[in-house]
Design a protein around this motif. Sequence first.
Motif, PDB file in Angstrom:
ATOM      1  N   ASN A  23     -86.638  62.829  44.061  1.00 56.03           N
ATOM      2  CA  ASN A  23     -88.089  62.704  44.047  1.00 56.03           C
ATOM      3  C   ASN A  23     -88.541  62.565  45.498  1.00 56.03           C
ATOM      4  O   ASN A  23     -88.320  61.528  46.121  1.00 56.03           O
ATOM      5  N   ILE A  24     -89.170  63.572  46.031  1.00 57.68           N
ATOM      6  CA  ILE A  24     -89.552  63.605  47.442  1.00 57.68           C
ATOM      7  C   ILE A  24     -90.549  62.505  47.788  1.00 57.68           C
ATOM      8  O   ILE A  24     -90.757  62.200  48.953  1.00 57.68           O
ATOM      9  N   GLU A  25     -91.154  61.871  46.797  1.00 63.16           N
ATOM     10  CA  GLU A  25     -92.085  60.772  47.043  1.00 63.16           C
ATOM     11  C   GLU A  25     -91.350  59.494  47.437  1.00 63.16           C
ATOM     12  O   GLU A  25     -91.949  58.570  47.969  1.00 63.16           O
ATOM     13  N   ILE A  26     -90.044  59.430  47.188  1.00 61.06           N
ATOM     14  CA  ILE A  26     -89.236  58.271  47.563  1.00 61.06           C
ATOM     15  C   ILE A  26     -88.687  58.536  48.961  1.00 61.06           C
ATOM     16  O   ILE A  26     -88.117  59.595  49.222  1.00 61.06           O
ATOM     17  N   ASN A  27     -88.855  57.571  49.854  1.00 61.13           N
ATOM     18  CA  ASN A  27     -88.502  57.784  51.259  1.00 61.13           C
ATOM     19  C   ASN A  27     -87.073  58.258  51.465  1.00 61.13           C
ATOM     20  O   ASN A  27     -86.846  59.211  52.201  1.00 61.13           O
ATOM     21  N   ILE A  28     -86.090  57.600  50.860  1.00 63.64           N
ATOM     22  CA  ILE A  28     -84.694  57.997  51.103  1.00 63.64           C
ATOM     23  C   ILE A  28     -84.458  59.432  50.648  1.00 63.64           C
ATOM     24  O   ILE A  28     -83.748  60.186  51.309  1.00 63.64           O
ATOM     25  N   ASP A  29     -85.069  59.834  49.546  1.00 65.18           N
ATOM     26  CA  ASP A  29     -84.927  61.210  49.064  1.00 65.18           C
ATOM     27  C   ASP A  29     -85.535  62.195  50.059  1.00 65.18           C
ATOM     28  O   ASP A  29     -84.968  63.256  50.334  1.00 65.18           O
ATOM     29  N   LYS A  30     -86.684  61.829  50.614  1.00 69.11           N
ATOM     30  CA  LYS A  30     -87.345  62.666  51.613  1.00 69.11           C
ATOM     31  C   LYS A  30     -86.448  62.809  52.848  1.00 69.11           C
ATOM     32  O   LYS A  30     -86.277  63.904  53.368  1.00 69.11           O
ATOM     33  N   TYR A  31     -85.861  61.711  53.290  1.00 64.61           N
ATOM     34  CA  TYR A  31     -84.990  61.751  54.469  1.00 64.61           C
ATOM     35  C   TYR A  31     -83.750  62.605  54.218  1.00 64.61           C
ATOM     36  O   TYR A  31     -83.303  63.329  55.112  1.00 64.61           O
ATOM     37  N   ILE A  32     -83.196  62.524  53.020  1.00 66.70           N
ATOM     38  CA  ILE A  32     -82.019  63.329  52.676  1.00 66.70           C
ATOM     39  C   ILE A  32     -82.363  64.819  52.771  1.00 66.70           C
ATOM     40  O   ILE A  32     -81.656  65.594  53.419  1.00 66.70           O
TER      41      ILE A  32
END
Length: 129
Positions: free
Chosen positions: A61-70
Amino acid sequence: MSYIAIIFGAIFGFLAIILGAFGAHLPKKKLTEAQLQSFETGVKYQIYHAIVLLVLGYQLNIEINIDKYIVYAFIIGTILFSFSIYGLVISSAKNKKIKLLGPITPLGGLFLAIGWFLLIYKYIVLINF
């Protein structure tokens, strides 16, 4: 779902096929065996991370920071790593090697490693499988 991961995964996959075919048909007289292997390494890393981005695109979920960073680490890493290799190989084949690209390749590798580390961190530390 992360559409950015899916879009970049598809773009990287498409370009890996095009560039792989281009690399396979480059004049063998212009490139050394080492240059051809380097070009192939760029294509391999690009296709591997295209597949990773496609899979993660449906999982994260790109809305979650760690997912966005990955996702961003894999995108930036792939661009810096693979495309700097292509640039180095093609420019050196034309006897106009772009030396600036040399330090960019390991930086791209670092971003790829960070993406993998963050993925491990997310599932071991944050989710506590």
